[in-house]
Scaffold this motif. Structure first.
Motif, short mmCIF file in Angstrom:
data_model
loop_
_atom_site.label_atom_id
_atom_site.label_comp_id
_atom_site.label_asym_id
_atom_site.label_seq_id
_atom_site.Cartn_x
_atom_site.Cartn_y
_atom_site.Cartn_z
N VAL A 29 0.86 -1.18 0.00
CA VAL A 29 0.00 0.00 0.00
C VAL A 29 0.90 1.23 0.00
CG1 VAL A 29 -1.81 1.27 1.22
CG2 VAL A 29 -1.80 -1.23 1.25
N ARG A 30 0.77 2.01 -1.06
CA ARG A 30 1.70 3.12 -1.25
C ARG A 30 1.52 4.22 -0.21
NH1 ARG A 30 0.66 7.62 -3.57
NH2 ARG A 30 -1.30 6.82 -4.44
N GLU A 31 0.30 4.64 0.03
CA GLU A 31 0.05 5.75 0.95
C GLU A 31 -1.00 5.35 1.97
OE1 GLU A 31 -1.30 10.48 0.92
OE2 GLU A 31 -1.18 9.35 -0.95
N VAL A 32 -0.70 5.58 3.23
CA VAL A 32 -1.62 5.26 4.32
C VAL A 32 -1.89 6.54 5.11
CG1 VAL A 32 -2.02 3.88 6.39
CG2 VAL A 32 -0.69 2.92 4.48
N ARG A 33 -3.17 6.87 5.23
CA ARG A 33 -3.55 8.06 6.01
C ARG A 33 -4.36 7.60 7.21
NH1 ARG A 33 -4.40 10.29 0.41
NH2 ARG A 33 -6.44 9.28 0.49
N LEU A 34 -3.88 7.96 8.40
CA LEU A 34 -4.54 7.58 9.63
C LEU A 34 -5.39 8.73 10.14
CD1 LEU A 34 -4.20 4.86 11.31
CD2 LEU A 34 -2.51 5.22 9.51
N HIS A 35 -6.59 8.42 10.59
CA HIS A 35 -7.49 9.43 11.14
C HIS A 35 -7.96 8.98 12.51
CE1 HIS A 35 -7.53 10.88 7.01
NE2 HIS A 35 -7.78 9.64 6.66
N LYS A 36 -7.89 9.88 13.48
CA LYS A 36 -8.34 9.55 14.84
C LYS A 36 -9.75 10.07 15.05
CE LYS A 36 -6.47 11.57 18.47
NZ LYS A 36 -5.46 11.89 19.50
N GLN A 37 -10.65 9.20 15.46
CA GLN A 37 -12.04 9.57 15.70
C GLN A 37 -12.36 9.34 17.19
OE1 GLN A 37 -15.10 8.17 12.87
NE2 GLN A 37 -16.16 7.32 14.62
N LEU A 38 -12.77 10.39 17.87
CA LEU A 38 -13.03 10.28 19.32
C LEU A 38 -14.50 10.05 19.65
CD1 LEU A 38 -10.69 13.09 20.72
CD2 LEU A 38 -10.24 10.63 20.55
N SER A 39 -15.40 10.37 18.69
CA SER A 39 -16.83 10.23 18.95
C SER A 39 -17.47 9.41 17.84
CB SER A 39 -17.48 11.61 19.03
OG SER A 39 -18.87 11.49 19.25
N PRO A 40 -18.22 8.38 18.17
CA PRO A 40 -18.53 7.93 19.54
C PRO A 40 -17.31 7.32 20.22
CG PRO A 40 -19.36 6.35 17.94
CD PRO A 40 -18.87 7.54 17.15
N ALA A 41 -17.31 7.41 21.53
CA ALA A 41 -16.17 6.90 22.29
C ALA A 41 -16.09 5.38 22.19
CB ALA A 41 -16.31 7.32 23.75
N TRP A 42 -14.87 4.90 22.25
CA TRP A 42 -14.64 3.46 22.20
C TRP A 42 -15.35 2.78 23.38
CZ3 TRP A 42 -12.41 -0.10 25.54
CH2 TRP A 42 -12.10 -1.34 24.99
N THR A 43 -15.86 1.61 23.13
CA THR A 43 -16.50 0.83 24.18
C THR A 43 -16.10 -0.63 24.05
OG1 THR A 43 -18.65 -0.05 24.90
CG2 THR A 43 -18.54 0.77 22.66
N THR A 44 -16.11 -1.32 25.16
CA THR A 44 -15.77 -2.75 25.13
C THR A 44 -16.80 -3.54 24.33
OG1 THR A 44 -16.80 -2.86 27.33
CG2 THR A 44 -14.41 -2.84 27.25
N ASP A 45 -17.95 -2.95 24.05
CA ASP A 45 -18.94 -3.62 23.20
C ASP A 45 -18.38 -3.87 21.80
OD1 ASP A 45 -20.69 -3.49 25.29
OD2 ASP A 45 -21.94 -1.91 24.44
N TRP A 46 -17.37 -3.10 21.40
CA TRP A 46 -16.81 -3.24 20.05
C TRP A 46 -15.82 -4.39 19.96
CZ3 TRP A 46 -15.58 2.63 18.92
CH2 TRP A 46 -16.81 3.31 18.78
N MET A 47 -15.48 -5.01 21.07
CA MET A 47 -14.60 -6.17 21.00
C MET A 47 -15.32 -7.31 20.29
SD MET A 47 -12.75 -6.74 24.65
CE MET A 47 -11.66 -5.52 25.37
N SER A 48 -14.57 -8.03 19.48
CA SER A 48 -15.15 -9.19 18.81
C SER A 48 -15.16 -10.39 19.76
CB SER A 48 -14.34 -9.53 17.56
OG SER A 48 -13.07 -10.05 17.94
N GLU A 49 -15.97 -11.38 19.42
CA GLU A 49 -15.99 -12.59 20.23
C GLU A 49 -14.63 -13.29 20.18
OE1 GLU A 49 -18.36 -13.45 22.35
OE2 GLU A 49 -19.27 -11.53 21.76
N ALA A 50 -13.97 -13.21 19.01
CA ALA A 50 -12.63 -13.81 18.90
C ALA A 50 -11.65 -13.08 19.81
CB ALA A 50 -12.15 -13.73 17.45
N GLY A 51 -11.80 -11.76 19.91
CA GLY A 51 -10.94 -10.99 20.80
C GLY A 51 -11.17 -11.34 22.26
N LYS A 52 -12.43 -11.50 22.63
CA LYS A 52 -12.74 -11.87 24.02
C LYS A 52 -12.16 -13.25 24.34
CE LYS A 52 -16.97 -9.10 24.13
NZ LYS A 52 -18.46 -9.12 24.17
N ALA A 53 -12.25 -14.16 23.38
CA ALA A 53 -11.70 -15.50 23.60
C ALA A 53 -10.17 -15.44 23.75
CB ALA A 53 -12.08 -16.41 22.44
#
Length: 203
Positions: A89-113
Motif C-alpha cells: 500500500v503506497r500511501e496510508v492516512r490515519l485518522h483519529k475519531q473520538l466520537s462515539p467513544a470506544w466501548t468494550t462492546d466493540w470487541m469481537s468474540e474472537a478478541g474476548k476468547a
C-alpha cells in the motif's frame, strides 16, 4: 515510514468493504497486535472503525483510541503504516475519531476468547442498551440528554457482573481491587483455584 494521524480525508474514496481491496486491508489489520495486549489484534479490540481505499490506491484508516489520552496511539499508527506498506500500500492516512467513544462492546468474540486464553477475563456485560432508541424520530438536545441520563442510571442500577475465572472457569470469584495492571482492568481472585487475574472492565 511513519503514518501520521491526520485530519478528515480530503480525497474521493469508495466505501469501506465495498471492494476486495478494502477487505484485504481489514484482513491485514486483523494481524496487527495491540501493543499492550499482544494476543488481541487492533481489529478484534475494536480500535479500527473504518477502512477506505481511494481511486489512486491510497488507504484511509480511521481508528478510535480506547481512551482519549491513550499513549499507545502513535505506536498503533506506526504499526498500521508498517503493516500496510509492507504489503504494497503506497500511501496510508490515519485518522483519529473520538466520537462515539470506544466501548468494550466493540470487541469481537474472537478478541474476548483471546483475552481469556491470555489469562484476562473479558468484559462480562454489554455497556450500551439500544433497546430504547427510536428509529426515524427527530432527537432534540433534551431528549438526547434524558436518554444519556437513563443509560447512566441503568448502568449504576445493574448488579455487579459475574466474572468467570479465566484459569479454571469458576464463577466463584471476588474483586480485590478496582484497578489491575492497567486502569481499564480490575484485579480479581478466584476463590476456587486461588489464582489472581485481571478483569477487563466494561466501559
Amino acid at each position: 515510514m511513519k503514518a501520521a494521524i491526520a485530519a478528515a480525508p480530503a480525497t474521493t474514496v469508495v466505501p469501506a468493504k465495498a471492494g476486495t481491496h478494502a477487505e484485504q486491508i481489514w484482513a491485514w489489520l486483523g494481524a496487527v497486535p495491540d501493543p499492550e495486549i499482544p494476543v488481541i489484534s487492533i481489529v478484534d479490540l475494536g480500535i479500527v472503525r473504518d477502512v477506505r481505499v481511494a481511486a489512486d490506491g491510497a488507504c484511509d484508516v480511521t481508528i478510535t483510541p480506547t481512551y482519549s489520552g491513550c499513549p499507545a496511539m502513535q505506536v498503533i499508527a506506526d504499526a498500521i503504516g508498517e503493516a500496510l506498506h509492507a504489503r504494497g500500500v503506497r500511501e496510508v492516512r490515519l485518522h483519529k475519531q473520538l466520537s462515539p467513544a470506544w466501548t468494550t462492546d466493540w470487541m469481537s468474540e474472537a478478541g474476548k476468547a483471546a483475552l481469556k486464553g491470555y489469562g484476562i477475563a473479558p468484559p462480562a456485560q454489554q455497556v450500551i442498551d439500544i433497546s430504547g432508541l427510536r428509529t426515524g424520530a427527530t432527537t432534540t438536545a433534551s431528549t438526547a440528554l434524558a436518554a444519556v441520563s437513563r443509560r447512566a442510571d441503568a448502568r449504576h442500577a445493574r448488579p455487579a457482573p459475574v466474572v468467570a475465572c479465566p484459569h479454571c472457569g469458576s464463577q466463584h470469584t471476588g474483586i480485590t481491587s478496582q484497578f489491575g495492571s492497567t486502569p481499564c482492568k480490575a484485579l480479581y481472585k478466584c476463590l476456587d483455584c486461588r489464582e489472581p487475574f485481571d478483569y477487563f472492565k466494561c466501559h
